[in-house]
Design an enzyme around this catalytic site. Structure first.
Site, PDB file in Angstrom:
ATOM      1  N   ASN A 150      -9.092 -26.159  -2.648  1.00  0.00           N
ATOM      2  CA  ASN A 150      -7.884 -25.482  -2.157  1.00  0.00           C
ATOM      3  C   ASN A 150      -8.220 -24.356  -1.167  1.00  0.00           C
ATOM      4  O   ASN A 150      -9.206 -23.648  -1.361  1.00  0.00           O
ATOM      5  CB  ASN A 150      -7.104 -24.893  -3.337  1.00  0.00           C
ATOM      6  N   ASN A 166      -0.412  21.793   4.353  1.00  0.00           N
ATOM      7  CA  ASN A 166       0.346  20.913   5.259  1.00  0.00           C
ATOM      8  C   ASN A 166      -0.473  20.510   6.490  1.00  0.00           C
ATOM      9  O   ASN A 166      -0.495  19.335   6.872  1.00  0.00           O
ATOM     10  CB  ASN A 166       1.648  21.599   5.700  1.00  0.00           C
ATOM     11  N   GLN A 179       3.775  12.862   1.145  1.00  0.00           N
ATOM     12  CA  GLN A 179       2.655  12.491   0.278  1.00  0.00           C
ATOM     13  C   GLN A 179       2.720  11.005  -0.092  1.00  0.00           C
ATOM     14  O   GLN A 179       1.702  10.341  -0.236  1.00  0.00           O
ATOM     15  CB  GLN A 179       2.702  13.359  -0.982  1.00  0.00           C
ATOM     16  N   THR A 210       4.717 -28.766  19.115  1.00  0.00           N
ATOM     17  CA  THR A 210       5.851 -27.831  19.146  1.00  0.00           C
ATOM     18  C   THR A 210       6.751 -28.293  18.010  1.00  0.00           C
ATOM     19  O   THR A 210       6.838 -29.499  17.740  1.00  0.00           O
ATOM     20  CB  THR A 210       6.627 -27.862  20.487  1.00  0.00           C
ATOM     21  N   HIS A 211       7.364 -27.370  17.338  1.00  0.00           N
ATOM     22  CA  HIS A 211       8.164 -27.684  16.137  1.00  0.00           C
ATOM     23  C   HIS A 211       7.335 -28.429  15.098  1.00  0.00           C
ATOM     24  O   HIS A 211       7.869 -29.205  14.305  1.00  0.00           O
ATOM     25  CB  HIS A 211       9.406 -28.520  16.495  1.00  0.00           C
ATOM     26  N   TYR A 235       7.482  20.119   6.959  1.00  0.00           N
ATOM     27  CA  TYR A 235       6.834  19.376   5.880  1.00  0.00           C
ATOM     28  C   TYR A 235       7.818  19.142   4.733  1.00  0.00           C
ATOM     29  O   TYR A 235       8.585  20.027   4.363  1.00  0.00           O
ATOM     30  CB  TYR A 235       5.597  20.122   5.337  1.00  0.00           C
ATOM     31  N   SER A 279      -9.308 -26.113  -8.831  1.00  0.00           N
ATOM     32  CA  SER A 279      -8.275 -26.078  -9.864  1.00  0.00           C
ATOM     33  C   SER A 279      -8.938 -26.049 -11.236  1.00  0.00           C
ATOM     34  O   SER A 279      -9.997 -26.631 -11.439  1.00  0.00           O
ATOM     35  CB  SER A 279      -7.401 -27.321  -9.731  1.00  0.00           C
ATOM     36  N   LYS A 296      -9.945 -30.885  -6.897  1.00  0.00           N
ATOM     37  CA  LYS A 296      -9.274 -30.045  -5.913  1.00  0.00           C
ATOM     38  C   LYS A 296     -10.186 -29.115  -5.119  1.00  0.00           C
ATOM     39  O   LYS A 296     -11.072 -28.480  -5.687  1.00  0.00           O
ATOM     40  CB  LYS A 296      -8.202 -29.177  -6.588  1.00  0.00           C
ATOM     41  N   GLU A 352      -4.509 -18.878   2.073  1.00  0.00           N
ATOM     42  CA  GLU A 352      -3.201 -18.603   1.457  1.00  0.00           C
ATOM     43  C   GLU A 352      -3.038 -17.102   1.191  1.00  0.00           C
ATOM     44  O   GLU A 352      -1.962 -16.529   1.378  1.00  0.00           O
ATOM     45  CB  GLU A 352      -3.047 -19.388   0.153  1.00  0.00           C
ATOM     46  N   SER A 405      -1.121  13.658  -6.161  1.00  0.00           N
ATOM     47  CA  SER A 405      -1.661  12.642  -5.235  1.00  0.00           C
ATOM     48  C   SER A 405      -3.165  12.495  -5.442  1.00  0.00           C
ATOM     49  O   SER A 405      -3.853  11.905  -4.607  1.00  0.00           O
ATOM     50  CB  SER A 405      -1.370  13.044  -3.781  1.00  0.00           C
TER      51      SER A 405
HETATM   52  N1  ARG Z   1      -0.690  16.284  -1.450  1.00  0.00           N
HETATM   53  C1  ARG Z   1       0.112  16.679  -0.355  1.00  0.00           C
HETATM   54  C2  ARG Z   1       0.321  15.497   0.611  1.00  0.00           C
HETATM   55  O1  ARG Z   1      -0.340  14.533   0.500  1.00  0.00           O
HETATM   56  C3  ARG Z   1      -0.554  17.804   0.370  1.00  0.00           C
HETATM   57  C4  ARG Z   1       0.352  18.793   0.989  1.00  0.00           C
HETATM   58  C5  ARG Z   1       1.164  19.504  -0.015  1.00  0.00           C
HETATM   59  N2  ARG Z   1       1.872  20.551   0.600  1.00  0.00           N
HETATM   60  C6  ARG Z   1       2.887  21.209  -0.019  1.00  0.00           C
HETATM   61  N3  ARG Z   1       3.435  22.149   0.642  1.00  0.00           N
HETATM   62  N4  ARG Z   1       3.298  20.889  -1.186  1.00  0.00           N
HETATM   63  O2  ARG Z   1       1.175  15.559   1.450  1.00  0.00           O
END
Ligand code: ARG
Length: 487
Positions: free
Chosen positions: A283, A108, A320, A153-154, A315, A275, A281, A288, A23
């Site tokens: 736009n 965690n 993650q 409306t509509h 957990y 454009s 144009k 959007e 992560s």
């Molecule tokens: N990178 C993990 C997350 O975002 C952190 C916690 C990981 N904990 C574990 N027991 N593997 O959740």
């Protein structure tokens, strides 16, 4: 193997698998927060005697060095920022000291504390930006409390209203969004730290102290709930999705209203695009994209709901996968609120076209039927039929209306009390709006009253926001002061 996480239990690693597990990229968002969590945690460990004062000082100095180097100096081959920072710390101060930082905690409780720290700031920033947008809307609403326009409306012409009344409707939706942001903030600003993996810890820790040092208002008490819930993330993204839905409705109107056929407003050049082939144009691309990004935020909400549903306690690594969607949805929502503010405060309002358009499509038919009821005493349903027949025949005079009256009820309405003046008054769009002065209606006086009330509430909301901002800042200052006393 010198990976501090894997070297004990595992004998092998594969860079492709590590990258799949990682992560690190998303964790860029929590780099600073993780250092704050580390800081509060080691100070508490020193205060409760789990580590010595000297060890605490060395760790805090190491963390300062890591902070100075920034995220980019971290080893990104680790699976997340928590372990990467710990590895860096051990590299700087040695394992004898650095290896003590992770006593009495787990990644965690660490990660969810980090997410809450960052998210609470995002929510306060969002609240601030929403308040600014609402202020802009109220200003334009005051200026246009008498600017007549067609109400739909509509998407068919329905009854005349004013631009002030219309903008106030958008404002009020955003006011409810602000309340929702505040609710999400209150439930986010709680400390899960000290829950460790899920079963808390046998070390003599002080959860109240880390809560205080990080400026949280209360604990997520049950240690199992604390590490495993992401309901605060679901709540925040659903608040974002609601805001985006409200803003996409505004965006849709900007797109429609700025087209040739409506011609009610013109977006400022800086909010328009052109454009590459059609030189003429202009736009409404920003509007959007506001509309489209709403879909992306909805997707983030769906992803998080789908990821977290049916996860057993406590957990699971699935969690993650939630976080990326959170930061994405938050960034889009913040950006969209800014763009919405810019669009509405710079758009050109075509008052002539608005009032011309308000007068078309027999938008005064309801008031004429109401006037017939009030002057002749006929039931509304009968008046509805008479005026409906009038609309179908494209009829404009009282004389012709009388002929319809004869056909339907065998009487002339002019004999029953509907004179020329009352007839004309009912067909006047300004008069239509003025008569709708009941609570919440578009009559300029009532719109003025509503705007005043909302401006008054806005001041109180700003006070509440500032109180929360100050609490967070005080907390950060307190943490820094205590840290300085160790350095
Ligand atoms: N990178 C993990 C997350 O975002 C952190 C916690 C990981 N904990 C574990 N027991 N593997 O959740």
């Amino acid at each position: 193997m010198n990976n501090i996480l894997r070297r004990g239990r595992l004998n092998k690693d594969d860079p492709n698998v590590l990258s799949y597990l990682s992560s690190m990229d998303t964790d860029r968002h929590i780099f600073t927060a993780d250092l704050l969590v580390d800081t509060a945690h080691v100070i508490m460990l020193a205060e409760t005697g789990t580590i010595s004062r000297d060890e605490c000082t060395h760790i805090l100095k190491g963390l300062e060095t890591i902070k100075g180097g920034g995220y980019d100096k971290l080893d990104t081959s680790y699976e997340d920022i928590h372990i990467s920072i710990e590895a860096k710390l051990i590299e700087i101060v040695g394992e004898e000291t650095g290896g003590r930082m992770h006593s009495a905690r787990s990644r965690n409780d660490e990660v969810t504390t980090c997410i809450r720290l960052v998210l609470r700031n995002e929510l306060l920033t969002l609240l601030h930006k929403l308040i600014t947008l609402r202020k802009n809307m109220l200003e334009i609403a005051v200026e246009n409390k008498e600017t007549l326009m067609p109400g739909f409306t509509h998407l068919q012409h329905a009854q005349p209203t004013t631009l002030g009344h219309h903008l106030l409707a958008h404002h009020d939706a955003l006011a409810r969004d602000c309340q929702r942001v505040l609710g999400a903030y209150i439930r986010t600003n709680k400390s899960p730290l000290g829950s460790a993996a899920f079963a808390s810890t046998g070390f003599e820790i002080d959860r109240e102290r880390t809560r205080e040092l990080l400026g949280f208002h209360g604990l997520v008490e049950n240690s199992m709930d604390a590490v495993s819930t992401r309901d605060f993330v679901v709540e925040s993204i659903s608040v974002f999705a609601n805001i985006m839905t409200n803003l996409s409705r505004l965006a849709e109107e900007m797109i429609l209203w700025s087209c040739e056929e409506f011609g009610l407003v013109e977006l400022d050049d800086s909010y328009a695009s052109t454009s590459s082939i059609m030189p003429q144009k202009k736009n409404p691309d920003t509007a959007e994209l506001m509309r489209a990004k709403t879909g992306t935020v909805d997707g983030c909400l769906m992803s998080v709901l789908a990821i977290t549903k049916a996860l057993p306690m406590s957990y699971n690594r699935d969690l993650q996968e939630v976080t990326t969607h959170l930061w994405r949805a938050a960034a889009i929502t913040l950006g969209t609120v800014n763009i919405a503010s810019g669009i509405i405060s710079t758009m050109k309002i075509n008052e002539d076209k608005l009032s011309l358009s308000a007068n078309t499509g027999f938008s005064t038919a309801t008031e004429l039927a109401d006037t017939i009821v009030r002057t002749t005493g006929l039931p509304f349903r009968t008046a509805h039929q008479i005026v409906g027949t009038m609309a179908q025949g494209n009829i404009h005079t009282l004389e012709e209306l009388d002929r319809i009256g004869m056909k339907i009820i065998g009487k002339k309405l002019s004999d029953e009390g509907l004179d020329e003046e009352l007839f004309k008054g009912a067909l006047d769009i300004k008069e239509n709006v003025n008569r709708r002065s009941t609570v919440g209606g578009p009559a300029p006086l009532e719109v003025s009253r509503m705007i005043n009330d909302r401006n008054y509430l806005l001041v109180q909301e700003i006070d509440t926001l500032m109180e929360h901002v100050n609490n967070v800042q005080d907390g950060m200052k307190r943490l820094d002061d205590v840290k300085q006393s160790y350095l």
